[in-house]
Design a protein around this motif. Structure first.
Motif, PDB file in Angstrom:
ATOM      1  N   GLU A 354       0.671   0.672  12.665  1.00  0.00           N
ATOM      2  CA  GLU A 354       0.332   1.314  11.401  1.00  0.00           C
ATOM      3  C   GLU A 354       0.458   2.828  11.469  1.00  0.00           C
ATOM      4  O   GLU A 354       0.461   3.489  10.430  1.00  0.00           O
ATOM      5  CB  GLU A 354      -1.085   0.912  10.983  1.00  0.00           C
ATOM      6  CG  GLU A 354      -1.177  -0.552  10.596  1.00  0.00           C
ATOM      7  CD  GLU A 354      -2.556  -0.908  10.082  1.00  0.00           C
ATOM      8  OE1 GLU A 354      -3.323   0.028   9.783  1.00  0.00           O
ATOM      9  OE2 GLU A 354      -2.855  -2.096   9.982  1.00  0.00           O
ATOM     10  N   LEU A 623       0.616  -5.079   1.012  1.00  0.00           N
ATOM     11  CA  LEU A 623      -0.601  -4.361   1.395  1.00  0.00           C
ATOM     12  C   LEU A 623      -1.523  -4.162   0.196  1.00  0.00           C
ATOM     13  O   LEU A 623      -2.753  -4.265   0.313  1.00  0.00           O
ATOM     14  CB  LEU A 623      -0.224  -3.006   2.002  1.00  0.00           C
ATOM     15  CG  LEU A 623       0.455  -3.084   3.375  1.00  0.00           C
ATOM     16  CD1 LEU A 623       1.231  -1.808   3.656  1.00  0.00           C
ATOM     17  CD2 LEU A 623      -0.578  -3.324   4.465  1.00  0.00           C
ATOM     18  N   ALA A 633      -1.520   1.925   1.043  1.00  0.00           N
ATOM     19  CA  ALA A 633      -0.450   0.940   0.879  1.00  0.00           C
ATOM     20  C   ALA A 633       0.918   1.603   0.986  1.00  0.00           C
ATOM     21  O   ALA A 633       1.838   1.070   1.624  1.00  0.00           O
ATOM     22  CB  ALA A 633      -0.594   0.234  -0.463  1.00  0.00           C
ATOM     23  N   SER A 721       0.894 -12.523   2.317  1.00  0.00           N
ATOM     24  CA  SER A 721       1.071 -12.340   3.748  1.00  0.00           C
ATOM     25  C   SER A 721       1.566 -13.626   4.349  1.00  0.00           C
ATOM     26  O   SER A 721       1.565 -14.670   3.738  1.00  0.00           O
ATOM     27  CB  SER A 721      -0.248 -11.926   4.402  1.00  0.00           C
ATOM     28  OG  SER A 721      -1.216 -12.910   4.169  1.00  0.00           O
ATOM     29  N   VAL A 731      -5.642  -3.471   7.763  1.00  0.00           N
ATOM     30  CA  VAL A 731      -5.099  -2.320   7.050  1.00  0.00           C
ATOM     31  C   VAL A 731      -6.057  -1.154   7.197  1.00  0.00           C
ATOM     32  O   VAL A 731      -7.256  -1.298   6.983  1.00  0.00           O
ATOM     33  CB  VAL A 731      -4.898  -2.644   5.548  1.00  0.00           C
ATOM     34  CG1 VAL A 731      -4.386  -1.417   4.825  1.00  0.00           C
ATOM     35  CG2 VAL A 731      -3.957  -3.813   5.389  1.00  0.00           C
TER      36      VAL A 731
END
Length: 733
Positions: A354, A623, A633, A721, A731
Motif C-alpha cells: 500500500e 477500495l 481509495a 474483492s 486499507v
C-alpha cells in the motif's frame, strides 16, 4: 439456490478454462496454426499479402465518380517500363539489340502493345521500352515481362555496358506490399523480445512473462486470419495489415499482463488453482472486458465514415480486439492453470504494497490538486498547439523509403521523361470533340497549370455509374490531364483542383487525382465526424457510468482524453510535418500528415487511454466499496494499479515504437503517434491529472442524478474483492 449457477459468468468461465486447460490450449494451438497457414498461404493458394491493394485514399465525391467513369469506359492497361542508360538508341547495334528485346517481349502471352525504343528528350544515351501487361497488379504477365526485361534485356545490352532498370505501377504496388511485410516482421522482431524482457522484470521469471507473449502470438495469427477473410469482402489497403495487427499485438500483451498478475496475486492466497483462475478472470477479466468494449467502440466509430479504408480498418480492428479479448479470457487463464506450480510465489508477494513510489506520487499530487491540474493541463495544451497547423496529405511513392528501388525509378523517370509524368489533376468531362478542344484551351489558362494533355476519348456515359450532373442524352466522356507546378500534394495542385471543382466550365465535369481524392476524403470526414464522435462518446459514457455509477468520472475522462489526444497530435505534427525528428527517425518530411493518421490516432488513442482509465478505476472502486475514504481509495488504488499501468504502457510504447522503426511512412507515423499517446496518457494523465482531479472533486466524483443512481443500482456493475479471500485486503485510513 445453486451456488455454482449464482457465480458470476466470468468466474465460471475462468474455472472452466482451468478445469479443461489442456483442451483450451490444444484448441488454440490448432487455431493458431490454421490462422498462419491460411493467411500466409503456406499450403499454396493466395495469401493475405497477395490480396492487398494500395492507391489513393478515396471517399464518395467527384474524384470517386471520375474514377468509376474512367474504369467503366476505359479499362486501360498497366505498363511495365524498362529503362536503359548508357546506350545510344541511334547506334545501329544498340537499335538492333533493342528491337530483339521488343520481339522477346511481344512473344510473352498476354502482352499488349510494346513501344520502344523511346529516346530521352534531352538527347542523352538513354531510352525506354514500355509494355502493356493488362490490368491485374502482380499478375503472371507483369512478373514474366519484368523477368524478360531484367534477364534478356541485360543479356542483349551487356556488350554496350548499359544499365537497365525496370519499374511501373504494378511493380511499385508490389514494392509497397513487400515493405509492409518487411515492416511487420521488423516490428514484431523488435516488440516481442523487448516486451518479454520488460515482463521478466515485472514478474521476476520467464514463465510468467512468456504467457502474455504466447497470447500475443495467438492474437497475431487471429488478426491475420481475420484480415484474410475481410480481403474477400472489402478492398484492403496494404497499410491496414500493420495498423490492425499492431493493435491486436499490443492489446493482447496488455490484457495478458493484467490477468497473469492478478492470477499470481490470487494464487498467493489459496492453493486451489481453479479458484485462483476463476477469481482472476472475475476481477481482472471484467476489467479486460470493459476495456475491450471501449476499445472496440472507439474503433467501430471508424465505420461511420464513408471512406472504404476507414471502414476496413474499423471492421478489422473491432474483430481483432474481439480476438484479443477471447485469447485473454480463455487461452491465458488456461496457460496460467497449466503453469500454476511454477507461477506461485511466497504468500502476498504478488500484491502491491500500500506504500510505494505510486502512493508517494499520489500524496505529492494530493497536497496541491488544483495547482497540479492547472499546470498539467496547461502543459498538454501547449503540446497541442502545433496541431492547429495540421496539414493532411496523401503521399504516393513518398510512402516508400527514399532509396527504395521503385521510388527511385518513378522519381527519375518523371524527371527525365516529363512527357510520361502522371498529371497532377485529371478532369473527366461529358463533351463532344469540339467542346473538349475548347475545354483544353480554357484549362491551359488556369493559374498553376503548366501543361495540358490532349483530350482522350473514353466512350459513352455508362448506365451503371451514378454521375451527378451528367446528361443522359449528352455526348460521351473525355479525360484531360493537367500538369501542375510541383507535386500533386503541393499548394498549386490543391488550388487548381479546388478551382475546377467550383467552376462552371459549360459541360458536366468531375475532378480526379490525388489532390481531389484528398479533398473528397476530408469533406467526407468533416461531414461524418460529429456522428462518429457522438457514438464513441455516448457509448463510452454509458459503459463508464455502468462501471462507476457516476456522471462526473465519465465526463472528466472524455474531456481529459480530448486534451491528451490533442497533445499527441501536436507532437506528431511537430515531428513529421515540421520534420523536427526526420534525422532521428530516418524520413524525409512530406510537409504534411498522411490523411488517415489523425483519425487512427483519435480512435486507437481514445480506446487505449480509456484502457488505462478502466485499469485505475477498477482498483479505486474496489477500495471505495470496501469502505476506504476518497483520498485513500485514490492513493492506494494508484499504488495497486500503478505497476501494471506502467508496465502495460511500457510494453505498448515498445510495440508501437517497433513499428515506428519501419520504413513505410504511414506506418512510421502511426507507430510514433500511438507510442506518444500511450506515454502521455500513462504518465501525465493517469499518474498526475486523474488523482489530482479525483482528490479535488472528493465525494463529487461519485455524483449522479437520483434517477441515474436507480438505473445503476439495477443494471450497473459492482466491483468486489476477490472471492477466494476470507477478508478484504486491509486499507490504510
Amino acid at each position: 439456490m445453486d451456488p455454482v449457477t449464482s457465480e458470476p459468468l466470468l468466474m465460471r468461465l475462468g474455472r472452466h478454462s482451468a478445469r479443461h486447460r489442456k483442451g483450451y490450449v490444444l484448441t488454440w494451438a490448432v487455431l493458431v496454426v490454421l490462422g498462419f497457414v491460411t493467411s500466409l498461404g503456406l499450403l499454396g493458394g493466395s495469401s493475405l499479402f497477395d490480396r492487398l491493394e494500395t492507391g489513393d485514399i478515396v471517399a464518395p465525391g467527384q474524384a470517386q465518380t471520375a474514377r468509376d467513369l474512367v474504369t467503366a469506359t476505359d479499362e486501360g492497361a498497366l505498363q511495365v517500363v524498362g529503362r536503359v542508360d548508357g546506350a545510344d538508341p541511334t547506334d545501329p547495334a544498340v537499335a538492333r539489340a533493342a528491337a530483339g528485346l521488343v520481339e522477346r517481349l511481344e512473344a510473352v502471352d498476354g502482352v499488349g502493345a510494346v513501344t520502344g525504343p523511346v529516346p530521352a528528350p534531352d538527347g542523352s544515351d538513354s531510352f525506354l521500352v514500355t509494355v502493356e501487361v493488362g490490368s491485374e497488379i502482380g499478375g503472371p504477365v507483369q512478373d514474366e515481362v519484368a523477368e524478360v526485361l531484367r534477364e534478356d534485356g541485360a543479356e542483349l545490352l551487356a556488350p554496350y555496358d548499359a544499365e537497365l532498370s525496370v519499374g511501373g505501377t504494378g511493380l511499385l504496388v508490389d514494392d509497397v506490399v513487400d515493405q509492409i511485410k518487411s515492416d511487420l516482421t521488423r516490428g514484431e522482431g523488435i516488440a516481442l523480445p523487448l516486451s518479454l524482457l520488460v515482463m521478466v522484470f515485472v514478474f521476476g521469471g520467464f514463465l510468467a512473462a512468456g504467457l502474455p507473449i504466447v497470447g500475443a502470438i495467438a492474437s497475431i495469427s487471429g488478426a491475420l486470419a481475420i484480415l484474410f477473410g475481410f480481403s474477400y469482402l472489402l478492398d484492403l489497403d496494404a497499410t491496414v495489415v500493420n495498423i490492425v495487427t499492431v493493435m491486436g499485438l499490443a492489446l493482447c500483451i496488455d490484457y495478458g499482463l493484467l490477468l497473469v498478475s492478478r492470477f499470481r496475486e490470487e494464487l498467493s492466497s489459496t492453493t486451489d488453482v481453479e479458484e485462483a483462475v476463476g477469481a482472476a478472470v472475475a476481477t481482472a477479466g471484467r476489467t479486460v472486458l470493459f476495456s475491450a468494449l471501449i476499445v472496440g467502440i472507439s474503433l467501430s466509430g471508424l465505420m461511420v465514415f464513408e471512406a472504404p479504408i476507414m471502414r476496413a480498418i474499423g471492421a478489422a480492428g473491432v474483430s481483432v480486439v474481439a480476438v484479443a479479448l477471447v485469447v485473454a479470457l480463455t487461452l491465458v487463464p488456461a496457460l496460467c492453470a497449466m503453469g500454476a506450480s511454477r507461477l506461485v510465489r511466497r504468500r502476498g508477494a504478488e500484491a502491491a504494497p500500500e506504500e510505494g513510489v505510486f502512493s508517494r506520487l499520489a500524496r505529492v499530487v494530493q497536497r496541491a490538486p488544483v495547482l497540479t491540474t492547472v499546470v498539467s493541463v496547461a502543459v498538454l495544451l501547449l503540446l497541442a498547439v502545433p496541431a492547429l497547423g495540421l496539414r493532411l496529405t496523401a503521399s504516393g511513392v513518398e510512402l516508400l523509403p527514399a532509396d527504395a528501388e521503385q521510388r527511385v525509378f518513378a522519381e527519375q523517370l518523371e524527371e527525365d521523361y516529363p512527357a510520361l509524368a502522371s498529371p497532377g489533376v485529371t478532369l473527366v468531362a461529358q463533351a463532344d470533340e469540339a467542346q473538349a478542344a475548347g475545354l483544353a484551351r480554357q484549362l491551359a489558362d488556369v493559374p498553376g497549370v503548366t501543361r495540358v494533355d490532349p483530350p482522350r476519348t473514353l466512350g459513352p456515359l455508362p448506365d451503371d455509374v451514378a454521375a451527378p450532373g451528367s446528361d443522359p442524352d449528352g455526348p460521351g466522356l473525355v479525360s484531360i490531364g493537367l500538369h501542375i507546378e510541383g507535386t500533386a500534394m503541393d499548394d498549386p495542385a490543391r488550388e487548381v483542383a479546388e478551382t475546377l471543382r467550383d467552376a462552371d466550365l459549360g459541360v458536366p465535369t468531375w475532378v480526379s487525382g490525388q489532390t481531389a481524392s484528398l479533398q473528397d476524403f476530408t469533406d467526407s470526414v468533416m461531414d461524418r465526424a460529429p456522428w462518429a464522435a457522438l457514438w464513441i462518446a455516448g457509448a463510452t459514457f454509458l459503459l463508464l457510468f455502468l462501471l462507476t455509477g457516476s456522471v462526473v468520472i465519465p465526463v472528466k475522462a472524455l474531456l481529459l482524453n480530448i486534451v491528451s489526444l490533442g497533445a499527441s497530435l501536436g507532437i506528431l505534427v511537430w515531428a513529421f510535418q515540421d520534420g523536427a525528428l526526420g534525422g532521428l527517425l530516418g524520413f524525409d518530411s512530406t510537409g504534411g500528415i498522411e490523411s488517415v493518421i489523425p483519425l487512427l490516432v483519435l480512435a486507437f488513442g481514445f480506446g487505449l487511454s480509456m484502457d488505462y482509465e478502466v485499469f485505475l478505476l477498477a482498483r479505486v472502486i474496489e477500495l471505495h466499496e470496501q469502505g476506504a475514504d476518497d483520498d485513500t481509495a485514490v492513493r492506494v488504488g494508484l499504488q495497486r494499479s500503478g505497476r501494471i499501468i506502467t508496465s502495460a504502457a511500457a510494453i505498448m510504447v515498445i510495440v508501437f515504437a517497433g513499428f515506428a522503426a519501419g520504413q513505410m511512412l504511414v506506418i512510421k507515423q502511426t507507430g510514433f503517434a500511438l507510442a506518444v499517446a500511450v506515454l502521455i496518457d500513462a504518465t501525465i494523465v493517469r499518474m498526475v491529472i486523474v488523482p489530482a482531479t479525483m482528490t479535488m472533486l472528493g465525494r463529487w466524483n461519485w455524483w449522479a442524478p437520483g434517477w441515474m443512481k436507480r438505473i445503476h443500482a439495477r443494471y450497473g456493475v459492482s466491483e468486489h474483492s476477490s472471492p477466494v479471500r476470507a477478508e478484504p485486503a486491509p486499507v490504510s485510513r
